[in-house]
Motif scaffolding. Sequence first.
Motif, PDB file in Angstrom:
ATOM      1  N   GLU A  41      -6.491  19.127  12.593  1.00 19.55           N
ATOM      2  CA  GLU A  41      -6.338  19.653  11.237  1.00 19.55           C
ATOM      3  C   GLU A  41      -6.274  21.180  11.239  1.00 19.55           C
ATOM      4  O   GLU A  41      -5.496  21.770  10.487  1.00 19.55           O
ATOM      5  N   ALA A  42      -7.079  21.827  12.073  1.00 15.00           N
ATOM      6  CA  ALA A  42      -7.065  23.294  12.157  1.00 15.00           C
ATOM      7  C   ALA A  42      -5.725  23.789  12.691  1.00 15.00           C
ATOM      8  O   ALA A  42      -5.177  24.776  12.194  1.00 15.00           O
ATOM      9  N   GLU A  43      -5.179  23.112  13.689  1.00 12.25           N
ATOM     10  CA  GLU A  43      -3.881  23.504  14.233  1.00 12.25           C
ATOM     11  C   GLU A  43      -2.783  23.345  13.191  1.00 12.25           C
ATOM     12  O   GLU A  43      -1.897  24.197  13.081  1.00 12.25           O
ATOM     13  N   ILE A  58     -12.448  33.721  11.465  1.00 10.56           N
ATOM     14  CA  ILE A  58     -13.679  33.186  12.045  1.00 10.56           C
ATOM     15  C   ILE A  58     -14.841  34.159  11.844  1.00 10.56           C
ATOM     16  O   ILE A  58     -15.964  33.753  11.596  1.00 10.56           O
ATOM     17  N   GLY A  59     -14.551  35.447  11.901  1.00 17.12           N
ATOM     18  CA  GLY A  59     -15.586  36.460  11.735  1.00 17.12           C
ATOM     19  C   GLY A  59     -15.977  36.719  10.295  1.00 17.12           C
ATOM     20  O   GLY A  59     -16.867  37.523  10.021  1.00 17.12           O
ATOM     21  N   GLY A  60     -15.297  36.067   9.333  1.00 14.85           N
ATOM     22  CA  GLY A  60     -15.657  36.229   7.936  1.00 14.85           C
ATOM     23  C   GLY A  60     -14.825  37.267   7.199  1.00 14.85           C
ATOM     24  O   GLY A  60     -15.114  37.580   6.049  1.00 14.85           O
ATOM     25  N   VAL A  81      -3.973  48.659   4.495  1.00 12.15           N
ATOM     26  CA  VAL A  81      -4.658  48.453   5.777  1.00 12.15           C
ATOM     27  C   VAL A  81      -4.297  47.066   6.307  1.00 12.15           C
ATOM     28  O   VAL A  81      -4.638  46.061   5.705  1.00 12.15           O
ATOM     29  N   GLN A  82      -3.584  47.061   7.439  1.00 13.84           N
ATOM     30  CA  GLN A  82      -3.168  45.790   8.028  1.00 13.84           C
ATOM     31  C   GLN A  82      -3.754  45.663   9.426  1.00 13.84           C
ATOM     32  O   GLN A  82      -3.795  46.636  10.179  1.00 13.84           O
ATOM     33  N   THR A  83      -4.200  44.471   9.745  1.00 18.62           N
ATOM     34  CA  THR A  83      -4.760  44.195  11.068  1.00 18.62           C
ATOM     35  C   THR A  83      -4.079  42.955  11.637  1.00 18.62           C
ATOM     36  O   THR A  83      -3.628  42.085  10.907  1.00 18.62           O
ATOM     37  N   ARG A  84      -4.024  42.897  12.958  1.00 20.67           N
ATOM     38  CA  ARG A  84      -3.361  41.787  13.647  1.00 20.67           C
ATOM     39  C   ARG A  84      -4.422  40.882  14.280  1.00 20.67           C
ATOM     40  O   ARG A  84      -5.345  41.353  14.936  1.00 20.67           O
ATOM     41  N   TYR A  85      -4.277  39.566  14.058  1.00 24.17           N
ATOM     42  CA  TYR A  85      -5.205  38.568  14.592  1.00 24.17           C
ATOM     43  C   TYR A  85      -4.424  37.452  15.263  1.00 24.17           C
ATOM     44  O   TYR A  85      -3.274  37.189  14.914  1.00 24.17           O
ATOM     45  N   VAL A  90      -7.901  32.363  12.437  1.00 21.91           N
ATOM     46  CA  VAL A  90      -7.931  32.033  11.012  1.00 21.91           C
ATOM     47  C   VAL A  90      -8.736  30.751  10.843  1.00 21.91           C
ATOM     48  O   VAL A  90      -8.382  29.701  11.369  1.00 21.91           O
ATOM     49  N   ALA A  91      -9.847  30.853  10.112  1.00 25.58           N
ATOM     50  CA  ALA A  91     -10.744  29.707   9.945  1.00 25.58           C
ATOM     51  C   ALA A  91     -10.293  28.794   8.813  1.00 25.58           C
ATOM     52  O   ALA A  91     -10.326  27.578   8.945  1.00 25.58           O
ATOM     53  N   ARG A  92      -9.893  29.389   7.673  1.00 26.08           N
ATOM     54  CA  ARG A  92      -9.492  28.547   6.547  1.00 26.08           C
ATOM     55  C   ARG A  92      -8.609  29.340   5.599  1.00 26.08           C
ATOM     56  O   ARG A  92      -8.624  30.573   5.580  1.00 26.08           O
ATOM     57  N   VAL A  93      -7.855  28.619   4.803  1.00 24.36           N
ATOM     58  CA  VAL A  93      -7.004  29.216   3.780  1.00 24.36           C
ATOM     59  C   VAL A  93      -7.744  29.107   2.453  1.00 24.36           C
ATOM     60  O   VAL A  93      -8.130  28.018   2.036  1.00 24.36           O
ATOM     61  N   VAL A  94      -7.953  30.244   1.801  1.00 29.21           N
ATOM     62  CA  VAL A  94      -8.651  30.270   0.520  1.00 29.21           C
ATOM     63  C   VAL A  94      -7.677  29.913  -0.599  1.00 29.21           C
ATOM     64  O   VAL A  94      -7.986  29.109  -1.468  1.00 29.21           O
ATOM     65  N   LYS A  95      -6.491  30.519  -0.551  1.00 25.85           N
ATOM     66  CA  LYS A  95      -5.506  30.296  -1.604  1.00 25.85           C
ATOM     67  C   LYS A  95      -4.115  30.370  -0.989  1.00 25.85           C
ATOM     68  O   LYS A  95      -3.787  31.344  -0.316  1.00 25.85           O
TER      69      LYS A  95
END
Length: 114
Positions: A41-43, A58-60, A81-85, A90-95
């Motif tokens: 499901e996460a994949e 994952i880090g919040g 401000v943009q960051t690359r991960y 990515v733990a979950r989609v909020v919206k």
Amino acid sequence: MLYAAASGGGAGGLTPILMIALLFVVMYFMMIRPQQKRRREAEQMQSALGPGDEVVTIGGLHGTVTAIEDETVLLEVAPGVQTRYARPAVARVVKRAEAPEAETISEETEPVKE
């Protein structure tokens, strides 16, 4: 004493093997199988990410997806401000971003002739 030794050795060797097999079956259905389902499901969630989705890492860290590459996601965490991960971070989609609705021409409206 010979009678006790002869009668106890028959089925006693099969019982521990059955108990161990039963233990492995229970562990599979209680631990391994649900973990595989969560990973699958996460994949799927990570592969369905799109620009505009609000996510939590994952880090919040909360951010909005601005761009997606093969294995990385670019998040906007503050205006400008943009960051690359990595995608697995990515733990979950909020919206989810709303998909643009296709414009449809109704039968009641007639095209404008010029």
